[in-house]
Design a protein around this motif. Structure first.
Motif, mmCIF file in Angstrom:
data_model
loop_
_atom_site.group_PDB
_atom_site.id
_atom_site.type_symbol
_atom_site.label_atom_id
_atom_site.label_comp_id
_atom_site.label_asym_id
_atom_site.label_seq_id
_atom_site.Cartn_x
_atom_site.Cartn_y
_atom_site.Cartn_z
ATOM 1 N N SER A 60 27.762 33.388 24.813
ATOM 2 C CA SER A 60 26.780 34.339 24.299
ATOM 3 C C SER A 60 26.647 35.562 25.197
ATOM 4 C CB SER A 60 25.415 33.643 24.177
ATOM 5 O OG SER A 60 24.466 34.499 23.599
ATOM 6 N N GLY A 61 26.650 36.750 24.588
ATOM 7 C CA GLY A 61 26.475 37.990 25.325
ATOM 8 C C GLY A 61 27.747 38.556 25.918
ATOM 9 N N CYS A 165 33.097 36.778 30.516
ATOM 10 C CA CYS A 165 32.152 37.749 31.051
ATOM 11 C C CYS A 165 31.206 37.042 32.019
ATOM 12 C CB CYS A 165 31.360 38.367 29.884
ATOM 13 S SG CYS A 165 30.161 39.632 30.336
ATOM 14 N N PRO A 166 30.828 37.682 33.137
ATOM 15 C CA PRO A 166 29.914 37.054 34.098
ATOM 16 C C PRO A 166 28.591 36.659 33.455
ATOM 17 C CG PRO A 166 30.929 38.999 35.059
ATOM 18 C CD PRO A 166 31.281 39.008 33.600
ATOM 19 N N ALA A 167 28.038 35.533 33.883
ATOM 20 C CA ALA A 167 26.821 34.988 33.283
ATOM 21 C C ALA A 167 25.641 35.958 33.373
ATOM 22 C CB ALA A 167 26.464 33.669 33.946
ATOM 23 N N THR A 168 25.490 36.635 34.516
ATOM 24 C CA THR A 168 24.361 37.549 34.674
ATOM 25 C C THR A 168 24.414 38.682 33.661
ATOM 26 O OG1 THR A 168 24.242 37.088 37.053
ATOM 27 C CG2 THR A 168 23.144 39.078 36.264
ATOM 28 N N LEU A 169 25.593 39.260 33.490
ATOM 29 C CA LEU A 169 25.764 40.344 32.525
ATOM 30 C C LEU A 169 25.582 39.840 31.093
ATOM 31 C CD1 LEU A 169 26.487 43.250 31.841
ATOM 32 C CD2 LEU A 169 28.915 42.628 32.015
ATOM 33 N N ARG A 170 26.097 38.651 30.813
ATOM 34 C CA ARG A 170 25.943 38.095 29.471
ATOM 35 C C ARG A 170 24.471 37.904 29.124
ATOM 36 N NH1 ARG A 170 26.895 33.515 28.478
ATOM 37 N NH2 ARG A 170 27.419 32.492 30.466
ATOM 38 N N ARG A 171 23.704 37.384 30.078
ATOM 39 C CA ARG A 171 22.282 37.136 29.822
ATOM 40 C C ARG A 171 21.548 38.449 29.592
ATOM 41 N NH1 ARG A 171 17.143 36.131 31.901
ATOM 42 N NH2 ARG A 171 16.222 34.164 31.168
ATOM 43 N N GLU A 172 21.847 39.457 30.403
ATOM 44 C CA GLU A 172 21.221 40.762 30.239
ATOM 45 C C GLU A 172 21.498 41.313 28.843
ATOM 46 O OE1 GLU A 172 22.741 43.204 33.311
ATOM 47 O OE2 GLU A 172 21.575 42.253 34.912
ATOM 48 N N PHE A 182 15.282 35.331 21.933
ATOM 49 C CA PHE A 182 16.317 34.505 22.548
ATOM 50 C C PHE A 182 15.859 33.881 23.866
ATOM 51 C CE2 PHE A 182 21.200 34.499 23.503
ATOM 52 C CZ PHE A 182 21.194 33.121 23.397
ATOM 53 N N ILE A 183 14.859 34.451 24.516
ATOM 54 C CA ILE A 183 14.455 33.993 25.845
ATOM 55 C C ILE A 183 14.206 32.485 25.911
ATOM 56 C CG2 ILE A 183 12.644 34.130 27.606
ATOM 57 C CD1 ILE A 183 12.434 37.101 27.008
ATOM 58 N N PRO A 184 13.411 31.908 25.002
ATOM 59 C CA PRO A 184 13.166 30.459 25.108
ATOM 60 C C PRO A 184 14.365 29.599 24.733
ATOM 61 C CG PRO A 184 12.124 31.335 23.139
ATOM 62 C CD PRO A 184 12.617 32.514 23.918
#
Length: 214
Positions: A60-61, A165-172, A182-184
């Motif tokens: 995702s992301g 893709c890096p996890a931090t960028l995907r989450r952002e 999507f947060i919860p």
């Protein structure tokens, strides 16, 4: 999709390249597909050399939807029929539906029809039909599987792309796209990805891996 995109590790004999964004990446990939330079598996592909079915998978992301849209636009700009895009978000039956959505792909390919999930009504719509003879892009988490690839090959040629893709960028990106909705569900969905990809092994099945850097 933002940032630099590179392809340091790809499979099936395709050559590496780098570019600055989804449109440039799509144009280059479209050129390679159209020239028949990527070894799509199967037979009876598009006369231009494009695969009958193109899969774009990733967590995702990672930018799968942006890449699919850019590829379809590049294809159309080059004078060919615009591919129909099926997003996996249309197939998941809710936030716990990754595996079920992935399992629906082979039947979709073979029948040329699927039922789209309405996330607001929390139910499926009547059948949506598409032209099975036209090029198709299936994008989203869980699109690549052994059964999906086999179904695609029965129609003609298939090519599978995994976007890393890096996890931090995907989450952002995911949270910027879907906001508080999507947060919860972020961790809940990520756990499904881990379980599902351990079974389906999409990276091992992909012909090409695109590495996205922030």
């Amino acid at each position: 999709m933002s940032g630099q995109l590179t392809v340091p590790a790809i499979g099936a004999g395709a050559e590496p390249f780098a570019c600055g964004g989804p449109d440039a990446l799509a144009a280059r990939l479209e050129g390679r597909l159209g020239a028949g330079r990527l070894p799509a598996t199967g037979q009876n592909g598009d006369p231009s050399g494009w695969p009958r079915v193109l899969f774009i998978d990733g967590r995702s992301g990672s930018g799968k939807t942006s890449l699919a849209e850019s590829l379809a636009s590049a294809r159309e700009a080059n004078g060919w029929e615009r591919p129909h895009i099926v997003g996996m978000d249309e197939l998941y039956p809710g936030w716990d539906g990754l595996a079920a959505g992935s399992a629906a792909v082979p039947a979709l390919l073979l029948s040329g029809a699927y039922r789209r999930y309405d996330w607001y009504a929390k139910s499926f719509t009547p059948e949506v039909e598409f032209d099975r003879s036209a090029p198709l892009i299936v994008e989203g988490c869980g699109s690549i599987s052994a059964r999906a690839l086999a179904a695609a090959r029965s129609l003609g040629s298939a090519y599978a792309v995994w976007v890393e893709c890096p996890a931090t960028l995907r989450r952002e990106r995911a949270l910027a796209r879907d906001g508080e909705t999507f947060i919860p569900h972020w961790e809940r969905w990520a756990e499904q990805e881990v379980r599902h990809f351990a079974i389906t092994q999409p990276v091992a099945r992909a012909h090409e891996v695109l590495h996205v850097a922030g």
